[in-house]
Every structure is written in structure tokens, then in C-alpha cells.
Design a protein around this motif. Structure first.
Motif, PDB file in Angstrom:
ATOM      1  N   GLY A   1      41.790  51.897  43.839  1.00  0.00           N
ATOM      2  CA  GLY A   1      42.649  51.523  42.712  1.00  0.00           C
ATOM      3  C   GLY A   1      44.115  51.819  43.003  1.00  0.00           C
ATOM      4  O   GLY A   1      44.983  51.004  42.705  1.00  0.00           O
TER       5      GLY A   1
ATOM      6  N   ALA B   1      45.494  49.173  45.115  1.00  0.00           N
ATOM      7  CA  ALA B   1      45.720  47.958  44.334  1.00  0.00           C
ATOM      8  C   ALA B   1      46.987  48.101  43.486  1.00  0.00           C
ATOM      9  O   ALA B   1      47.804  47.184  43.416  1.00  0.00           O
ATOM     10  N   PHE B   2      47.177  49.291  42.883  1.00  0.00           N
ATOM     11  CA  PHE B   2      48.340  49.493  42.022  1.00  0.00           C
ATOM     12  C   PHE B   2      49.651  49.494  42.823  1.00  0.00           C
ATOM     13  O   PHE B   2      50.712  49.241  42.280  1.00  0.00           O
TER      14      PHE B   2
ATOM     15  N   ARG C   1      50.062  47.924  46.168  1.00  0.00           N
ATOM     16  CA  ARG C   1      50.314  46.817  47.084  1.00  0.00           C
ATOM     17  C   ARG C   1      49.889  45.447  46.573  1.00  0.00           C
ATOM     18  O   ARG C   1      50.346  44.439  47.082  1.00  0.00           O
ATOM     19  N   LEU C   2      48.977  45.386  45.634  1.00  0.00           N
ATOM     20  CA  LEU C   2      48.480  44.086  45.195  1.00  0.00           C
ATOM     21  C   LEU C   2      49.078  43.750  43.840  1.00  0.00           C
ATOM     22  O   LEU C   2      49.058  44.566  42.922  1.00  0.00           O
ATOM     23  N   ASN C   3      49.618  42.532  43.746  1.00  0.00           N
ATOM     24  CA  ASN C   3      50.244  42.135  42.496  1.00  0.00           C
ATOM     25  C   ASN C   3      49.237  41.452  41.591  1.00  0.00           C
ATOM     26  O   ASN C   3      48.639  40.461  41.968  1.00  0.00           O
ATOM     27  N   PHE C   4      49.036  42.001  40.425  1.00  0.00           N
ATOM     28  CA  PHE C   4      48.174  41.318  39.465  1.00  0.00           C
ATOM     29  C   PHE C   4      48.748  41.544  38.069  1.00  0.00           C
ATOM     30  O   PHE C   4      49.482  42.514  37.843  1.00  0.00           O
ATOM     31  N   PRO C   5      48.450  40.665  37.144  1.00  0.00           N
ATOM     32  CA  PRO C   5      49.068  40.767  35.812  1.00  0.00           C
ATOM     33  C   PRO C   5      48.675  42.073  35.109  1.00  0.00           C
ATOM     34  O   PRO C   5      47.523  42.500  35.186  1.00  0.00           O
TER      35      PRO C   5
END
Lengths: 286, 305
Positions: free
Chosen positions: A103, A106-107, A109-113
């Protein structure tokens, strides 16, 4: 470094002696009492060093040559509690570190809404003490039949320590240079491949710090297992006070049990102190 | 060359961006599920239920507005518990901060074996709180306890003194256990800040003829004030949440009972579920507010110097 005068050094050493006495004195007294024969407890004035050495208390606690104390199979209770403590703390640690590493990555390096909002919502729960959710949690756990199961207590520990480990892991990932991952990406490597092969090997210290904080936290919990692990999965922290409050107060047994409960955290502090300090700092400087 | 490479990777990146979003949501799903099921939802339920009457001994869960909250004002036992908790908070914060900062300054001066000293200082924090409490319970024992033994050995009449017979000494006894456990955290936080102070500041002060106490008050203390603020916040919240030490050392005696123990008793002994929930919300909010006030005041008072 400045030169230290002789007088100043005396003051420092006196202070250090005092600090060590304060920090380790009570622990010394517990260890010393755990190897003192019960008969010697009634000596007056008391002895500050054990006059006779015995492993009697440990034998009684672990059921070596002794089956029952006051009609109770103490050793069976103790072994079960030791086992339960280890299982719950380890399960919570593994799950918490795994979930917060994935997690946290993800928080970072990965862009998500909704990424930012979600992260801060989770971290904000650091300010919410456990007792504020205790009663609804109890109803949820009863409703799903998870009271007194390892799954139930482990999930509660994970929800309690996740905000801290997530915060820690994100700050660790943020310090890694992005260029390394970008280079791998240009070479055609997938995100998960990058995470497991390139990123994860670099964040060992961060993972260790997160694991230590979760493990020590779960190992030392009292109120939560008192409610959620009352019998089948009862840990050491719930059992040990029972020695002191039930009908027989046996200080040999209590100090021996205490000494065993001290060993695990002591090993962590002695051998993993550097990571522990890093974790504490990352966790406290909000 | 770079421009060409960039142009070539551009569509690929955008495609990866979409995949990233999906993967990102996938990776945080366990966090969302756990936190919603075990923190956010229960927290919302605590707020909602605190406005109802929920008691397994009584049928129905009628809406009763803020009755649970107004009831607190006339709850004598709760008032007692609040006084205890406020004493714990005030005393723990002062003791942990004063001695924690001194201990950090001391450790910072040690050159040989500093990490061993630090490990010894941290150890009490790493132990389970109930084990700390049991350790001290044995020390406080009237007959064979270490405390009375030490006092007797210097000629004081304390051989069979019972520390829990009187409120002041009982509270002090619980407090010592708590401070023993929580002071290491202050030491770690403040020491880390002290280690970042550049050495040349002290050199300059020494050339100007400053004494060590002067350096401590005019260089060290101002430069670690934000670390102290952080440590004070942690100490405040920990003291508001004090439970384990009080319960193990002196059971639920009214003399030493803090608010969290009161919540526990109301909930699991008296089965006043919704009253317990209202109480836990009030305690949470107050602990957050008080620690915020401490931080602001400390920040303002040190900034003016």
C-alpha cells in the motif's frame, strides 16, 4: 567534539549511573527474584542480591516435575499463552508489514483517484485510541464469530498498527530515487516486477522498523486481548496479571513469567535498536 | 536524441499510467477494507450509538439525543476518574519532559557505548505495559518489596508500609510505572534532534566564554523545541490513555482509576454500552485538544526567547 573537564566527566558518569539504575534496576530485581527460592522472600531485611539460586519457579511455570499448583495446571496455561502471544504478534506483524509495504508503494508511486485523501484519512486514525472503537468492534467480532480467534485479534492489530507502518513505509519509499524505477520501466519491466526485484531489496531497514513496531505493540497489548482473546487465544499479557490477582499470589511465579515476557522485547532492543529508533522517530514526528 | 526517446516513450507511459491506477487501487484495497471495517465504520457507529440508549439489559435502542453526554456531568465516579486522569496527564508530561530532556542531553554527552546506553534506556518502553506494572507491583510489595527494603536499609520505618492505602501515594505509584514506560520515547525523540545540532555552534559559544549550562539553555534547548513539542504530544496522549498500569497495580480502585478504566467498567461491567461510547468519544476529543494546546503554547513560549 569539545574537551570534557574532569569534573564534568564525573557529573556525566554519575548521571549515567543514575539513568541505568532507573532503567535497569526494576528489571534486575525481577530477574533476581525469579531465581530466588520462595523461602528467601520472607527474609528481613531483604537481600538485594539472591542468596541462593533456584530454577524452581521456572520449573513450576513450565511444568517440569510439577503438574499442578493450587489445583491449577499453571504450565499448561502458561505454554498456551506464550504460544498465543507469539502467534498473534507474528501474524499481525507479517500481515501488517506486507499490506503496508504494498500500500505504501501504491501511495507513493502509483497515481489513482483519491490517493491523497485516502492516505491522510488512514493516517489520521493514529489519533483515534483503541477504546473509541472497542464496543462496535466487539459487536462486529461477535456477529462474525471472531471473538477469541487468531483471525479476529490479528485483524484488529493490523487495523491498529497499519496507520503507523503505512506512514513509515511511505516516507521510506519517498526517499528512494525515482530514476532507478524509471530506468527499469523504460527497459520494459512491469510495476510489480520493479517493486519486488528493485524496490523491496532497498527498503529492508524500513521494513524491519515497521515489523519491530508492530511486533512490540501487538506483543504488549492488554486491553484489546482482554476483550477479544479471553480464553482460547489468551496471550501472556492477559495471563500474567491473573497470577497477581487470582486467589494465590505467587511472586516467584510472577517474576519468572515476567522474565520470560521480557526476553523477546529485550532481544529486539539489544540487536535491532537502530531500526527501532528509526521507526520510533518516523512514527512520532508527525 | 533525448527528445526522440521521450516522444517514443510518451504513449507507453500513458498506457502504463492507466495500468498504474488499476494496480494502485488493487494494492490499497486490503487497507481500505481493513480500515473501513475495523476503524471508520466502528467509529461512525460509536458516534451514532452514543446518541441512543443501548443496554443489553433493556429492550430497544431508542434515540435519546445528548442524554448520555449530559449524564456525565452528574456522574460522581466519573468526576473522580477525570481528576485522576488530569493528575496523571499533568504529572506525566512534566516528569517525562523534564527528565527525558535531561536524560537525552546526558546520553548525547556519552561517547563510548552510547548505543548500549540507549538500548538500556529504551528497554522499559519495549516491555508490555502489564509486565512493567507487575514488575513494579512486586517492588511496591509491603513485606518483601524492593522499595520498602531500600527505605528500611537507610533506617526509615517503612518495612510494612502499604503504598496503596492512601490516595496520594497510590497515584504516585501508578504514575512512576507510567513514567518509567513512557519516558524513553521522549529521550529518543529529543536525542535525535540534539544530534542534528551542528558542533560549530557550541565551539563559537565556547570561544565567547559561555558555560555549559548557558550553552544548554541558549543553544540546545531552543533548537530541540519542536522535538520537545512532538514528545509532549505523545506523552499527553499516552497519559490520557493510561489503562494497563492502573488496572494491574491497583485494580479498579476509585483512588487511582483513570477515565479509560471507568469506560471499561461502565461498558463491560455495567453494560451501559452507549454511555461508554459517549465517554470514549469525549476522552478522545479532549486528549487531542489538550495535546494541540500544549504544542501551540510550547511553540509560542519558546519562540519569544
Amino acid at each position: 567534539m569539545m574537551k570534557q573537564s574532569f569534573g564534568f566527566r564525573i557529573v556525566i558518569w554519575l548521571g549515567v549511573a543514575l539513568l541505568l539504575l532507573w532503567s535497569l534496576g526494576p528489571i534486575y530485581w525481577t530477574l533476581a527474584s525469579s531465581v530466588t527460592p520462595t523461602a528467601d522472600f520472607s527474609a528481613r531485611p531483604i537481600h538485594f542480591f539472591p542468596q541462593h539460586f533456584t530454577l524452581d519457579h521456572f520449573e513450576r511455570l513450565l511444568g517440569i516435575n510439577v503438574d499442578r499448583i493450587g489445583g491449577v495446571q499453571v504450565w499448561a496455561q502458561f505454554r498456551a499463552a506464550l504460544f498465543n502471544s507469539i502467534v498473534a504478534a507474528l501474524a499481525a506483524t507479517v500481515l501488517c508489514v506486507a499490506v503496508s509495504a504494498l500500500g505504501g508503494y501504491a501511495f507513493t508511486r502509483l497515481n489513482f483517484p483519491g490517493r491523497k485523501a485516502l492516505f491522510y484519512a488512514v493516517v489520521a486514525t493514529l489519533a483515534v485510541p483503541g477504546y473509541a472503537v472497542l464496543i462496535p468492534l466487539y459487536r462486529i467480532m461477535t456477529g462474525t464469530h471472531m471473538v477469541d480467534t487468531f483471525l479476529g485479534i490479528t485483524l484488529i492489530y493490523v487495523s491498529a498498527y497499519l496507520p503507523l507502518t503505512l506512514w513509515l513505509m511511505r516516507s521510506v519509499f519517498e526517499q528512494l530515487p525515482v530514476s532507478l524505477e524509471e530506468a527499469a520501466q523504460i527497459d520494459g519491466a512491469g510495476r510489480l516486477y520493479i517493486f519486488f526485484r528493485i524496490v523491496l531489496p532497498l527498503v529492508g531497514p524500513g521494513l524491519t522498523a515497521a515489523a519491530i513496531l508492530t511486533f512490540l505493540g501487538a506483543w504488549g497489548q492488554y486491553l484489546v486481548p482482554l476483550v477479544f482473546s479471553p480464553t482460547q487465544t489468551k496471550p501472556l499479557t492477559v495471563l500474567i496479571p491473573e497470577f497477581a490477582t487470582k486467589n494465590f499470589i505467587d511472586y516467584g511465579l510472577i517474576t519468572a513469567a515476567g522474565s520470560i515476557a521480557i526476553v523477546v522485547p529485550a532481544l529486539v532492543v539489544i540487536f535491532l535498536n537502530r531500526y527501532l529508533v528509526t521507526g520510533l522517530l518516523a512514527g512520532s514526528v508527525k | 536524441m533525448t527528445a526522440v526517446a521521450l516522444a517514443a516513450t510518451e504513449p507507453k507511459r500513458r498506457a502504463a499510467g492507466n495500468g498504474d491506477a488499476v494496480l494502485g487501487v488493487l494494492l490499497v484495497t486490503p487497507i481500505i477494507l481493513t480500515m473501513f471495517a475495523l476503524v471508520f465504520f466502528p467509529l461512525g457507529q460509536t458516534v451514532w450509538d452514543s446518541l441512543h440508549r443501548i443496554n443489553p439489559m433493556q429492550a430497544g435502542t431508542p434515540f435519546i439525543g445528548v442524554t448520555n453526554y449530559t449524564k456525565m456531568l452528574s456522574d460522581a465516579d466519573l468526576g473522580h476518574a477525570w481528576v485522576n486522569t488530569l493528575i496523571y496527564v499533568a504529572a506525566a508530561v512534566v516528569l517525562e519532559t523534564v527528565f527525558g530532556v535531561l536524560a537525552a542531553a546526558l546520553v548525547n554527552q556519552v561517547r563510548v557505548g552510547r548505543q548500549w546506553l540507549l538500548a538500556a534506556v529504551i528497554l522499559p518502553w519495549a516491555l508490555p505495559a502489564v509486565v512493567n506494572a507487575v514488575i513494579w507491583l512486586w517492588i511496591y510489595q509491603p513485606g518483601a518489596g524492593l522499595l520498602n527494603g531500600l527505605l528500611t536499609s537507610v533506617g526509615l520505618p517503612f518495612e510494612n508500609h502499604v503504598w496503596f492505602n492512601e490516595r496520594t501515594s497510590a497515584i504516585a505509584a501508578v504514575l512512576v510505572v507510567h513514567v518509567w514506560r513512557m519516558m524513553p520515547l521522549t529521550v529518543v525523540i529529543v536525542l535525535a534532534a540534539m544530534q542534528t545540532i551542528p558542533e560549530h555552534l557550541y565551539e563559537a559559544a565556547r570561544i565567547d566564554g559561555a558555560t555549559r549550562p548557558q550553552m544548554f539553555f541558549s543553544i540546545t534547548l531552543p533548537l530541540v523545541r519542536s522535538a520537545i513539542a512532538v514528545a509532549v504530544t505523545n506523552a499527553t496522549v499516552a497519559a490520557f490513555n493510561l489503562f494497563d498500569e492502573a488496572v494491574v497495580v491497583n485494580s479498579s480502585s476509585l483512588d487511582t482509576r483513570p477515565v479509560v478504566v471507568q469506560i471499561y467498567l461502565e461498558t463491560f461491567q455495567n453494560l451501559h454500552f452507549s454511555y461508554g461510547m459517549a465517554l470514549s468519544l469525549v476522552l478522545t476529543v479532549i486528549s487531542i485538544l489538550v495535546s494541540a494546546v500544549f504544542v501551540v503554547r510550547l511553540y509560542n513560549s519558546t519562540r519569544l526567547e
